[in-house]
Design a protein around this motif. Structure first.
Motif, PDB file in Angstrom:
ATOM      1  N   ILE A  76       0.841  -1.203   0.000  1.00  0.00           N
ATOM      2  CA  ILE A  76       0.000   0.000   0.000  1.00  0.00           C
ATOM      3  C   ILE A  76       0.872   1.247   0.000  1.00  0.00           C
ATOM      4  O   ILE A  76       0.638   2.191  -0.762  1.00  0.00           O
ATOM      5  CB  ILE A  76      -0.947  -0.012   1.208  1.00  0.00           C
ATOM      6  N   ARG A  77       1.894   1.248   0.841  1.00  0.00           N
ATOM      7  CA  ARG A  77       2.799   2.408   0.899  1.00  0.00           C
ATOM      8  C   ARG A  77       3.560   2.596  -0.411  1.00  0.00           C
ATOM      9  O   ARG A  77       3.930   3.703  -0.766  1.00  0.00           O
ATOM     10  CB  ARG A  77       3.776   2.256   2.069  1.00  0.00           C
ATOM     11  N   ALA A  78       3.774   1.483  -1.120  1.00  0.00           N
ATOM     12  CA  ALA A  78       4.477   1.550  -2.402  1.00  0.00           C
ATOM     13  C   ALA A  78       3.568   1.978  -3.545  1.00  0.00           C
ATOM     14  O   ALA A  78       4.045   2.189  -4.670  1.00  0.00           O
ATOM     15  CB  ALA A  78       5.113   0.198  -2.718  1.00  0.00           C
ATOM     16  N   GLY A  79       2.253   2.088  -3.273  1.00  0.00           N
ATOM     17  CA  GLY A  79       1.363   2.633  -4.297  1.00  0.00           C
ATOM     18  C   GLY A  79       0.234   1.748  -4.745  1.00  0.00           C
ATOM     19  O   GLY A  79      -0.364   1.977  -5.804  1.00  0.00           O
ATOM     20  N   LEU A  80      -0.122   0.717  -3.952  1.00  0.00           N
ATOM     21  CA  LEU A  80      -1.214  -0.165  -4.322  1.00  0.00           C
ATOM     22  C   LEU A  80      -2.440   0.145  -3.459  1.00  0.00           C
ATOM     23  O   LEU A  80      -2.348   0.207  -2.235  1.00  0.00           O
ATOM     24  CB  LEU A  80      -0.787  -1.619  -4.097  1.00  0.00           C
ATOM     25  N   GLY A  81      -3.579   0.364  -4.097  1.00  0.00           N
ATOM     26  CA  GLY A  81      -4.825   0.602  -3.371  1.00  0.00           C
ATOM     27  C   GLY A  81      -5.872  -0.408  -3.798  1.00  0.00           C
ATOM     28  O   GLY A  81      -5.818  -0.932  -4.909  1.00  0.00           O
ATOM     29  N   ARG A  82      -6.830  -0.689  -2.894  1.00  0.00           N
ATOM     30  CA  ARG A  82      -7.829  -1.708  -3.225  1.00  0.00           C
ATOM     31  C   ARG A  82      -9.161  -1.437  -2.546  1.00  0.00           C
ATOM     32  O   ARG A  82      -9.209  -0.932  -1.426  1.00  0.00           O
ATOM     33  CB  ARG A  82      -7.331  -3.088  -2.775  1.00  0.00           C
ATOM     34  N   THR A  83     -10.242  -1.798  -3.244  1.00  0.00           N
ATOM     35  CA  THR A  83     -11.554  -1.917  -2.618  1.00  0.00           C
ATOM     36  C   THR A  83     -11.942  -3.387  -2.649  1.00  0.00           C
ATOM     37  O   THR A  83     -11.392  -4.181  -3.423  1.00  0.00           O
ATOM     38  CB  THR A  83     -12.636  -1.092  -3.336  1.00  0.00           C
ATOM     39  N   PHE A  84     -12.913  -3.764  -1.794  1.00  0.00           N
ATOM     40  CA  PHE A  84     -13.282  -5.161  -1.658  1.00  0.00           C
ATOM     41  C   PHE A  84     -14.686  -5.412  -2.176  1.00  0.00           C
ATOM     42  O   PHE A  84     -15.553  -4.522  -2.168  1.00  0.00           O
ATOM     43  CB  PHE A  84     -13.199  -5.590  -0.190  1.00  0.00           C
TER      44      PHE A  84
END
Length: 245
Positions: A76-84
């Motif tokens: 996440i800190r490296a740039g990955l985001g997600r919704t579930f």
């Protein structure tokens, strides 16, 4: 530039092979869709990409850096985001507090900075008026929008969306598509979408990858996928056409 690369991803749960040698690449600012029947391995692939599940085999790179063994928080800190698919908001917290949780994925911020970032994200999504409300009081459609806002507050370079249109009515789906287009234009981020709404997929995606029984059986433009015999057989049944959906 390739922002996300997964090569040879397999995932085995005991005797079940959920994913088998799947390759996925996502270019910077590209909109990619993953489709396939229920149980094809789509959500499992997202879990592997985000670190919620470890691949049995294969490697993952984010912005050119290996993250196969990295924690979810590190990704996440490296740039990955997600919704579930089913949403994971904190019902006892306000909308603002939920989005602050997403903003906290950027390290080194004070609480005041987190609140400011969360309020800015809500304003950009047209949800500023919801900030003080408890999440438990929201409509289903607004909950989905708050979850998307929370993911964006972390400043992702790649946004992974697991069936964001599930449960939304036609008007809400149109609103979601408009917001996703605006988000890409403003933030210049890549989007990976899992979605069963084929109209939405065909209107948004630039490239589509198709999974079936844990294997990638096709990949190409929406126009190519609509007429691919293997896709039509696996996903919609013989004689079907995406164009009619």
């Amino acid at each position: 530039m390739t922002i996300l690369r997964a090569q040879g991803i397999s995932k085995r749960y005991g005797g079940l092979l959920a994913l088998s040698e799947v390759d996925v690449t996502v270019e910077d600012n590209e909109f990619v869709a993953l489709i396939g029947p229920n149980g094809a391995g789509k959500s499992t692939l997202l879990n592997v990409l985000t670190g919620l599940a470890s691949p049995t085999t294969g490697t993952i790179e984010l912005a050119g850096q290996p993250v196969t063994k990295a924690s979810t928080h590190a990704r996440i800190r490296a740039g990955l985001g997600r919704t579930f698919q089913h949403g994971r908001l904190f019902d006892r917290l306000s909308v603002l507090e939920n989005v602050m949780v997403g903003a906290a994925n950027r390290p080194g911020r004070s609480e005041a900075q987190l609140e400011a970032a969360a309020r800015e994200s809500l304003a950009r999504m047209g949800l500023a008026h919801l900030a003080p409300l408890p999440v438990s009081s929201l409509t289903y459609g607004n909950r989905r929008m708050v979850e998307l806002t929370r993911a964006l507050a972390g400043g992702p370079r790649v946004l992974l969306l697991d069936e964001p249109a599930a449960g939304l009515n036609s008007g809400e789906v149109e609103d979601l598509m408009a917001r996703l287009r605006a988000i890409r234009a403003e933030h210049r981020l890549a989007v990976v979408l899992i979605e069963h709404n084929m109209g939405m997929v065909m209107r948004l995606a630039e490239r589509i990858a198709v999974l079936n029984f844990g294997r990638k059986i096709a990949e190409g433009t929406p126009a190519a996928i609509q007429t691919d015999p293997a896709v039509l057989e696996a996903y919609l049944g013989s004689g079907s056409s995406y164009a009619a959906r």
